[in-house]
Design a protein around this motif. Sequence first.
Motif, PDB file in Angstrom:
ATOM      1  N   VAL A 184       0.353   8.929  16.282  1.00  0.00           N
ATOM      2  CA  VAL A 184       1.522   8.880  15.114  1.00  0.00           C
ATOM      3  C   VAL A 184       1.573   7.583  14.409  1.00  0.00           C
ATOM      4  O   VAL A 184       1.432   6.540  15.029  1.00  0.00           O
ATOM      5  CB  VAL A 184       2.832   8.949  16.242  1.00  0.00           C
ATOM      6  N   ASN A 185       1.321   7.761  13.277  1.00  0.00           N
ATOM      7  CA  ASN A 185       1.415   6.618  12.219  1.00  0.00           C
ATOM      8  C   ASN A 185       2.834   5.993  12.391  1.00  0.00           C
ATOM      9  O   ASN A 185       4.133   6.786  12.125  1.00  0.00           O
ATOM     10  CB  ASN A 185       1.285   7.144  10.707  1.00  0.00           C
ATOM     11  N   ILE A 186       2.824   4.717  12.420  1.00  0.00           N
ATOM     12  CA  ILE A 186       4.387   4.002  12.508  1.00  0.00           C
ATOM     13  C   ILE A 186       4.262   2.959  11.323  1.00  0.00           C
ATOM     14  O   ILE A 186       3.347   1.918  11.611  1.00  0.00           O
ATOM     15  CB  ILE A 186       4.657   3.409  13.767  1.00  0.00           C
ATOM     16  N   GLY A 187       4.779   3.011  10.207  1.00  0.00           N
ATOM     17  CA  GLY A 187       4.710   2.038   9.022  1.00  0.00           C
ATOM     18  C   GLY A 187       5.601   2.366   7.919  1.00  0.00           C
ATOM     19  O   GLY A 187       6.191   3.537   8.281  1.00  0.00           O
ATOM     20  N   ASN A 188       5.647   1.735   6.867  1.00  0.00           N
ATOM     21  CA  ASN A 188       6.253   1.848   6.029  1.00  0.00           C
ATOM     22  C   ASN A 188       5.692   2.239   4.606  1.00  0.00           C
ATOM     23  O   ASN A 188       4.650   1.636   4.307  1.00  0.00           O
ATOM     24  CB  ASN A 188       6.910   0.510   5.528  1.00  0.00           C
ATOM     25  N   PRO A 189       5.829   3.445   4.131  1.00  0.00           N
ATOM     26  CA  PRO A 189       5.013   3.819   3.005  1.00  0.00           C
ATOM     27  C   PRO A 189       5.206   3.259   1.857  1.00  0.00           C
ATOM     28  O   PRO A 189       4.541   3.841   0.807  1.00  0.00           O
ATOM     29  CB  PRO A 189       5.389   5.680   2.841  1.00  0.00           C
ATOM     30  N   ASP A 190       6.339   2.409   1.583  1.00  0.00           N
ATOM     31  CA  ASP A 190       6.407   1.658   0.266  1.00  0.00           C
ATOM     32  C   ASP A 190       5.141   0.891   0.029  1.00  0.00           C
ATOM     33  O   ASP A 190       5.192  -0.499   0.283  1.00  0.00           O
ATOM     34  CB  ASP A 190       7.748   0.857   0.422  1.00  0.00           C
ATOM     35  N   GLU A 191       4.323   1.295  -1.031  1.00  0.00           N
ATOM     36  CA  GLU A 191       2.980   0.767  -1.207  1.00  0.00           C
ATOM     37  C   GLU A 191       3.157  -0.122  -2.318  1.00  0.00           C
ATOM     38  O   GLU A 191       4.054   0.094  -3.177  1.00  0.00           O
ATOM     39  CB  GLU A 191       2.236   1.856  -1.703  1.00  0.00           C
ATOM     40  N   ILE A 192       2.447  -1.275  -2.331  1.00  0.00           N
ATOM     41  CA  ILE A 192       2.188  -2.123  -3.442  1.00  0.00           C
ATOM     42  C   ILE A 192       1.183  -2.835  -3.538  1.00  0.00           C
ATOM     43  O   ILE A 192       0.177  -3.050  -2.610  1.00  0.00           O
ATOM     44  CB  ILE A 192       3.656  -3.466  -3.153  1.00  0.00           C
ATOM     45  N   THR A 193       0.741  -3.212  -4.753  1.00  0.00           N
ATOM     46  CA  THR A 193      -0.683  -3.714  -4.802  1.00  0.00           C
ATOM     47  C   THR A 193      -0.532  -5.449  -4.481  1.00  0.00           C
ATOM     48  O   THR A 193       0.502  -5.896  -4.370  1.00  0.00           O
ATOM     49  CB  THR A 193      -1.315  -3.961  -6.382  1.00  0.00           C
ATOM     50  N   ILE A 194      -1.555  -5.908  -3.889  1.00  0.00           N
ATOM     51  CA  ILE A 194      -1.548  -7.422  -3.523  1.00  0.00           C
ATOM     52  C   ILE A 194      -1.039  -8.474  -4.741  1.00  0.00           C
ATOM     53  O   ILE A 194      -0.409  -9.337  -4.434  1.00  0.00           O
ATOM     54  CB  ILE A 194      -2.773  -7.888  -2.887  1.00  0.00           C
ATOM     55  N   LYS A 195      -1.692  -8.037  -5.762  1.00  0.00           N
ATOM     56  CA  LYS A 195      -1.273  -9.039  -6.894  1.00  0.00           C
ATOM     57  C   LYS A 195       0.405  -8.802  -7.230  1.00  0.00           C
ATOM     58  O   LYS A 195       1.111  -9.807  -7.396  1.00  0.00           O
ATOM     59  CB  LYS A 195      -1.768  -8.231  -8.459  1.00  0.00           C
TER      60      LYS A 195
END
Length: 329
Positions: free
Chosen positions: A237-248
Amino acid sequence: MAKRILITGAAGFLGSHLCDRFIKEGYDIIGMDNLITGDLKNIEHLFKLDNFEFFHHDITKFIHVPGKLDYILHFASPASPIDYLKIPIQTLKVGSVGTLHCLGLAKEKNARILIASTSEVYGDPQVHPQNEEYYGNVNTIGPRGVYDEAKRFQESITMAYHRFHGLETRIARIFNTYGPRMRLNDGRVIPAFIGQALRGEDLTIFGDGLQTRSFCYVDDQIEGIYRLLLSDYSDPVNIGNPDEITIKDFAEEILKLTGTDQVIVYKELPADDPLKRQPDISRAKEVLGWKPKVSRSEGMKITYNYFKSLSAEELEKSEHKDFSGHIRR
């Protein structure tokens, strides 16, 4: 009678927060750590408790725990690039031999075991966002392979014990997690950026900064792991936050949060550094009724205040040293 749980890697970032959560839930805790990357400061507040005991032990050696065990949480492993590039053999051993010992102990005690896997099993993914059905794109002989393949083997042997021995197993694929007790010098994005900001250094980005990450606050991560352990679900099961952001963009958020006026500098992207990282958490929502609640802005304020509270000596020790690999997750 209280349930009894063994937590390996108990003095680490996630391990120590798991100790806190299960103490809160009324469990008897056995913490185990060889302290190669863990820090006793993370759990010293628990030493006075009657329902907490600690074993300084390397799980790549035989594990003996007297008495009953209801659960095992296997979180012993270097998890930062700084660590697993310095100690590659130990990283492979704890994922293979250490996992074998934990599974053997679970079988002996008839205990349910949850292993901490990672989004790194997906490698540099060709599927986005990453779901649990994706097999991954991993360079087995690259510098990251010592961590990625240790975790992939860990999943394989866990499922073998589940299928062959009928062992109750759970697999958490953990995506980037942050919060208090992270080490400033572990090479990962958030402590690296905050450490540089606090020391008045320019923020270093490897590559063009367009690679993405998705950051989950530690309280949300612990809640997901807790629910998975107590669930009836044995597949990963994936456990993480899907709020994606670029490193920049994230570096710019850090500069705004810290109120500092450093600039961003760019260096060469290391080998096999994943360009995309975003969990598909549909399975966690369906099976566990779980999704993250803490926003990145809220979690980062808490994390920044924690790092600000560290002493000048600790900040100085955290100064990032370049080495072969330069990997930050």
